[in-house]
Design an enzyme around this catalytic site. Structure first.
Site, PDB file in Angstrom:
ATOM      1  N   LYS A  71      -5.099  -0.818  66.267  1.00  0.00           N
ATOM      2  CA  LYS A  71      -5.463  -1.304  67.600  1.00  0.00           C
ATOM      3  C   LYS A  71      -4.227  -1.353  68.471  1.00  0.00           C
ATOM      4  O   LYS A  71      -3.183  -1.824  68.026  1.00  0.00           O
ATOM      5  CB  LYS A  71      -6.051  -2.728  67.473  1.00  0.00           C
ATOM      6  CG  LYS A  71      -6.550  -3.282  68.781  1.00  0.00           C
ATOM      7  CD  LYS A  71      -7.944  -2.805  69.081  1.00  0.00           C
ATOM      8  CE  LYS A  71      -8.385  -3.114  70.505  1.00  0.00           C
ATOM      9  NZ  LYS A  71      -7.934  -2.088  71.490  1.00  0.00           N
ATOM     10  N   LYS A  95       0.974  -8.659  66.104  1.00  0.00           N
ATOM     11  CA  LYS A  95       0.202  -9.387  67.122  1.00  0.00           C
ATOM     12  C   LYS A  95      -1.207  -9.700  66.620  1.00  0.00           C
ATOM     13  O   LYS A  95      -1.685 -10.835  66.699  1.00  0.00           O
ATOM     14  CB  LYS A  95       0.120  -8.526  68.391  1.00  0.00           C
ATOM     15  CG  LYS A  95      -0.397  -9.245  69.602  1.00  0.00           C
ATOM     16  CD  LYS A  95      -0.415  -8.327  70.839  1.00  0.00           C
ATOM     17  CE  LYS A  95       0.954  -7.787  71.184  1.00  0.00           C
ATOM     18  NZ  LYS A  95       0.987  -7.074  72.482  1.00  0.00           N
ATOM     19  N   LYS A 107      -0.249   2.276  68.732  1.00  0.00           N
ATOM     20  CA  LYS A 107       0.111   2.406  70.153  1.00  0.00           C
ATOM     21  C   LYS A 107       0.132   3.876  70.513  1.00  0.00           C
ATOM     22  O   LYS A 107       0.374   4.723  69.645  1.00  0.00           O
ATOM     23  CB  LYS A 107       1.505   1.819  70.404  1.00  0.00           C
ATOM     24  CG  LYS A 107       1.714   1.372  71.826  1.00  0.00           C
ATOM     25  CD  LYS A 107       1.119  -0.013  72.022  1.00  0.00           C
ATOM     26  CE  LYS A 107       1.372  -0.603  73.360  1.00  0.00           C
ATOM     27  NZ  LYS A 107       1.040  -2.060  73.355  1.00  0.00           N
ATOM     28  N   THR A 191      -4.727 -11.366  79.158  1.00  0.00           N
ATOM     29  CA  THR A 191      -3.345 -11.406  78.670  1.00  0.00           C
ATOM     30  C   THR A 191      -2.563 -12.482  79.419  1.00  0.00           C
ATOM     31  O   THR A 191      -1.870 -13.306  78.811  1.00  0.00           O
ATOM     32  CB  THR A 191      -2.661 -10.025  78.794  1.00  0.00           C
ATOM     33  OG1 THR A 191      -3.570  -9.026  78.360  1.00  0.00           O
ATOM     34  CG2 THR A 191      -1.402  -9.956  77.979  1.00  0.00           C
ATOM     35  N   ASN A 222      -0.602  -6.346  85.566  1.00  0.00           N
ATOM     36  CA  ASN A 222      -1.749  -7.153  85.142  1.00  0.00           C
ATOM     37  C   ASN A 222      -1.329  -8.488  84.491  1.00  0.00           C
ATOM     38  O   ASN A 222      -1.873  -9.546  84.815  1.00  0.00           O
ATOM     39  CB  ASN A 222      -2.618  -6.328  84.180  1.00  0.00           C
ATOM     40  CG  ASN A 222      -3.693  -7.157  83.512  1.00  0.00           C
ATOM     41  OD1 ASN A 222      -3.511  -7.640  82.406  1.00  0.00           O
ATOM     42  ND2 ASN A 222      -4.808  -7.365  84.198  1.00  0.00           N
ATOM     43  N   SER A 363      -9.835  -7.871  73.690  1.00  0.00           N
ATOM     44  CA  SER A 363     -10.260  -6.530  73.276  1.00  0.00           C
ATOM     45  C   SER A 363     -11.127  -6.622  72.029  1.00  0.00           C
ATOM     46  O   SER A 363     -12.133  -5.918  71.892  1.00  0.00           O
ATOM     47  CB  SER A 363      -9.041  -5.658  72.959  1.00  0.00           C
ATOM     48  OG  SER A 363      -8.534  -5.062  74.113  1.00  0.00           O
TER      49      SER A 363
HETATM   50  N1  GLU Z   1      -1.759  -3.306  75.525  1.00  0.00           N
HETATM   51  C1  GLU Z   1      -2.073  -4.658  75.165  1.00  0.00           C
HETATM   52  C2  GLU Z   1      -1.021  -5.213  74.218  1.00  0.00           C
HETATM   53  O1  GLU Z   1       0.103  -4.762  74.162  1.00  0.00           O
HETATM   54  C3  GLU Z   1      -3.470  -4.806  74.644  1.00  0.00           C
HETATM   55  C4  GLU Z   1      -3.784  -3.986  73.448  1.00  0.00           C
HETATM   56  C5  GLU Z   1      -5.255  -3.952  73.103  1.00  0.00           C
HETATM   57  O2  GLU Z   1      -6.052  -4.601  73.741  1.00  0.00           O
HETATM   58  O3  GLU Z   1      -5.564  -3.232  72.147  1.00  0.00           O
HETATM   59  O4  GLU Z   1      -1.246  -6.175  73.552  1.00  0.00           O
END
Ligand code: GLU
Length: 433
Positions: A71, A95, A107, A191, A222, A363
């Protein structure tokens, strides 16, 4: 090695190695976790509006999927590198583990400045990225989302392309989609509000009164937008400044106001790439300074919510002695050298992968709603988000107090232990995978 030569992936590995040592992890397990499980680098040809064929480089890194499907977001950034994507993928593993959602880490990225693309070019680039990755994506495999330079609309196109290529409507393959197109209410705020729930818990712990506190915020994308709105509307505090990248001038500026920043006003005059309309801001009485000015403001809380490495050996010296909390809205904003200074100065850190975990948590909720084909109200999403993020904050604080370690190390300890447990339970460490 001098700090400027250290890249984000080296930083991510150093942070991991340090805690792996504290946890006395066996060398083989360290080797599994300090590198991504799989990496993809590919080329995406796009017919541009002027008729030229331009070829872009795309990436996807899948770091670890012991706890669930990979993810993590996709970044569109002109300076994207495989090493940045590796670091960010690894941080996603920690995370998801620290906030205890059943997902792994990944990523992606494309080397591109999205602000120079027309809507059609953007759409073709998004669909091209999916075309290259389709076999390795899926709601049970790898689930991308927005990040720096990408938007809900782009996730909508990408989900559509995946659904077309596979012949099955699969909303859960991308998250951060637009509401009405499979997205979740509350994902846009998630976030930034998650950052604020963490700050609220830190303030309770430090016995600070939020209504008497001032925050200085870096960024106005954002995360920073909703962190600044939340700091005022959820906590009752004041925001001294925000900063933002100006894509016309190719430099950043800090915007402050003597009465505190009105984040909703600035939100109404920012474009989709986070560039504030400077003339309108100045007409409303905003002081516009150099982009680096945010870090030296007299504030109780600093929220770096832009990109990696902005709190470093040089800038850390400018932090006011009034600052008690640094809430890392960005991924990887602090270099290890700056970390040592913050530790010495007894500044309470809410580390990035805990602090900004609200986005991926929502998410996850989006994916759950997609699977159920049943959608929740916004208060329900935000309530569940608050519960998850608050529980994660206290898991980490408890670890920090029990082991007498820095909050960043404590967050790593909680996350690494959860990932190693999942690998053990799946039999990955018995030599048969
Ligand atoms: N890009 C966001 C992060 O760095 C969200 C990632 C997601 O929702 O998968 O946490």
């Amino acid at each position: 090695m001098p700090e400027h030569q250290i890249n984000a992936f080296q930083i991510a590995q150093r942070q991991f190695d340090n805690v792996a040592e504290m946890l006395n992890l066996e060398p083989g397990v360290r080797e599994v976790l300090r590198w991504p499980a799989r990496e993809f680098t590919f080329r995406i040809p796009v017919r541009m509006d002027d008729g030229d064929l331009e070829v872009f480089t795309g990436f996807r890194v899948q770091h670890n999927d012991a706890r669930g499907p990979n993810k993590g977001g996709i970044r569109f950034h002109p300076d994207e590198t495989i090493d940045t994507v590796r670091a960010l993928a690894m941080w996603m593993t920690w995370k998801c583990a620290v906030v205890d959602i059943p997902l792994g880490g990944g990523k992606g990225g494309i080397i591109v400045d999205p602000s120079r693309l027309s809507p059609d070019e953007k759409e073709h680039l998004c669909r091209g990225w999916v075309g290259q990755m389709v076999k390795n994506l899926g709601p049970r495999q790898d689930i991308p989302a927005p990040d720096v330079g990408t938007t809900p609309q782009m996730m909508g196109w990408m989900m559509d392309e995946y659904s077309k290529l596979t012949g099955t409507y699969s909303p859960g393959v991308f998250t951060g989609k637009p509401v009405g197109g499979g997205g979740s209410l509350g994902r846009t705020e998630a976030t930034g509000f998650g950052v604020i729930y963490n700050v609220r818990e830190a303030m309770k712990h430090l016995k600070m009164d939020p209504t008497k506190c001032v925050a200085a915020i870096e960024g106005f994308g954002n995360v920073a937008q909703y962190a600044s709105i939340g700091f005022v509307e959820i906590l009752g505090g004041k925001v001294a400044c925000v900063s933002c990248w100006d894509r016309n001038d190719k430099k950043s500026y800090t915007y402050s106001h003597k009465n505190g920043v009105d984040a909703r006003f600035l939100h109404s005059i920012v474009d989709q790439y986070g560039t504030i309309d400077r003339k309108k801001a100045q007409a409303a009485g905003y002081l516009v300074e150099d982009g680096g000015a945010w870090i030296s403001k007299e504030a109780d809380v600093l929220i770096p919510a832009a990109i990696e490495g902005h709190v470093n050996t040089e800038t850390v010296q400018k932090i006011s002695s009034r600052v008690r909390i640094i809430a890392e809205g960005a991924n990887g904003p602090t270099t290890p050298e700056a970390d040592e200074v913050l530790k010495k100065n007894n500044i309470f850190i809410i580390p990035d992968f805990l602090c900004n975990s609200g986005g991926v948590t929502t998410s996850y909720f989006e994916g759950v709603q997609n699977d159920m084909n049943f959608y929740w109200s916004k208060p329900e999403v935000l309530q569940r988000l608050d519960e998850k993020v608050t529980a994660a904050f206290h898991d980490v604080l408890q670890m920090a107090e029990k082991e007498k370690v820095y909050m960043r190390d404590a967050a790593y300890m909680v996350a690494i232990q959860r990932v190693v447990t999942a690998m053990l339970m799946r039999g990955w460490l018995q030599g048969d995978w």
